[in-house]
Design an enzyme around this catalytic site. Structure first.
Site, PDB file in Angstrom:
ATOM      1  N   ASP A  63     -21.466   9.697  78.090  1.00 22.62           N
ATOM      2  CA  ASP A  63     -20.335   9.030  77.378  1.00 22.62           C
ATOM      3  C   ASP A  63     -21.051   9.255  75.847  1.00 22.62           C
ATOM      4  OD1 ASP A  63     -22.498   6.986  77.325  1.00 22.62           O
ATOM      5  OD2 ASP A  63     -21.312   5.654  78.453  1.00 22.62           O
ATOM      6  N   ASN A 132     -20.770  -6.316  83.361  1.00 22.96           N
ATOM      7  CA  ASN A 132     -19.472  -6.319  83.780  1.00 22.96           C
ATOM      8  C   ASN A 132     -19.068  -5.496  84.982  1.00 22.96           C
ATOM      9  OD1 ASN A 132     -18.982  -4.120  82.323  1.00 22.96           O
ATOM     10  ND2 ASN A 132     -17.280  -5.007  81.006  1.00 22.96           N
ATOM     11  N   HIS A 134     -19.614  -2.301  84.252  1.00 27.61           N
ATOM     12  CA  HIS A 134     -19.023  -0.749  83.930  1.00 27.61           C
ATOM     13  C   HIS A 134     -20.147   0.257  84.304  1.00 27.61           C
ATOM     14  CE1 HIS A 134     -20.966  -1.770  79.707  1.00 27.61           C
ATOM     15  NE2 HIS A 134     -21.514  -0.737  80.077  1.00 27.61           N
ATOM     16  N   GLU A 139     -14.762   0.720  81.983  1.00 26.02           N
ATOM     17  CA  GLU A 139     -14.677  -0.761  81.890  1.00 26.02           C
ATOM     18  C   GLU A 139     -14.000  -1.324  83.432  1.00 26.02           C
ATOM     19  OE1 GLU A 139     -16.514  -2.161  80.140  1.00 26.02           O
ATOM     20  OE2 GLU A 139     -16.623  -1.617  78.199  1.00 26.02           O
TER      21      GLU A 139
END
Ligand code: GLP
Length: 239
Positions: A63, A132, A134, A139
């Site tokens: 990313d 979380n 990810h 997400e």
């Protein structure tokens, strides 16, 4: 799924490095997927210390932030260059990072997917995990068949990554990320996590329900996954 639990992040890094080196020994021009963030750093340290020959390796980053100049030291292009390409002795152009310098980011995302296909796919994908759940910058809620695309970062992720910036406001709000579907196409996945703050999400991802609400739970759908944890990150696992 193989889960290795080591005493410390350093030992976990060495164990993960052994997995990478085995892959490169089997295939000297292996295509590796490289993660950024803190989790893979002990692995990169151990690889650098191993003296293993990675000169034939090709790679793709997971990313990139949108809105930072390519030479900005906080961009993932810069981090990959310093932590991976130069440090591990790869060819200067061996690792590709999503190109966010062009106006048409969707076209850039398509080109990235095509480049991965042209390289024959990723042999071994190194992954960290966000608090979380990810994966890369996918997400919660991201589809399991998602491909490389523009994503909006959650506030939680921006806060977590603020440590790399002078102020939280400087953390970009957009990124270009490989999709979960892209990641799942790699032939072997290597997830690394350390620290007590990752224990809960590691347990949810590996032993909880498989749901887009926890993107990393998609790993349970893959046939070849190696997980390397330190004892603190493994504390929430039930077996
Ligand atoms: C970052 C990266 C991810 C990384 C994750 C965890 O935002 N985009 O690829 O795996 O969040 O980061 P860390 O390893 O620093 O905890």
């Amino acid at each position: 799924m193989d889960i290795l639990v080591l005493e410390s992040p350093e030992e976990a890094g060495a164990a993960a490095a052994a997995v990478v080196l085995k892959s490169v020994l089997d295939k000297p021009d292996a295509v590796l997927g490289f993660a950024t963030g803190s989790s893979p750093l002990p692995l990169y340290d151990a690889l650098a210390e191993s003296g293993g020959d990675l000169a034939g390796v090709r790679g793709f980053a997971l990313d990139e932030y949108v809105g930072l100049a390519p030479d900005d030291p906080r961009s993932y292009a810069a981090v990959i260059n310093s932590e991976v390409t130069r440090r591990l002795g790869l060819r200067p152009d061996a690792v590709r990072v999503p190109d966010v310098s062009v106006p048409d980011l969707e076209a850039s995302a398509q080109e990235y997917e095509q480049a991965i296909r042209d390289a024959g796919g990723v042999d071994l994908q190194i992954l960290g995990i966000g608090h979380n759940g990810h994966l890369a910058f996918n997400e919660p809620g991201a589809a399991f068949d998602s491909r490389t695309r523009v994503e909006v970062l959650t506030e939680r992720t921006r806060r977590a990554n603020a440590r790399f910036f002078d102020s939280p406001d400087e953390v970009p709000t957009l990124c270009l990320t490989q999709g979960i579907g892209t990641i799942l196409q790699a032939r072997h996945l290597l997830l690394i996590a350390h620290g007590a703050d990752k224990a809960e999400i590691v347990a949810r991802a590996l032993q909880g329900p498989v749901t887009p609400e926890c993107p990393a739970s998609a790993l349970q759908l893959h046939s070849r996954v190696t997980v390397v944890l330190d004892r603190a990150a493994a504390a929430g696992l039930s077996r």
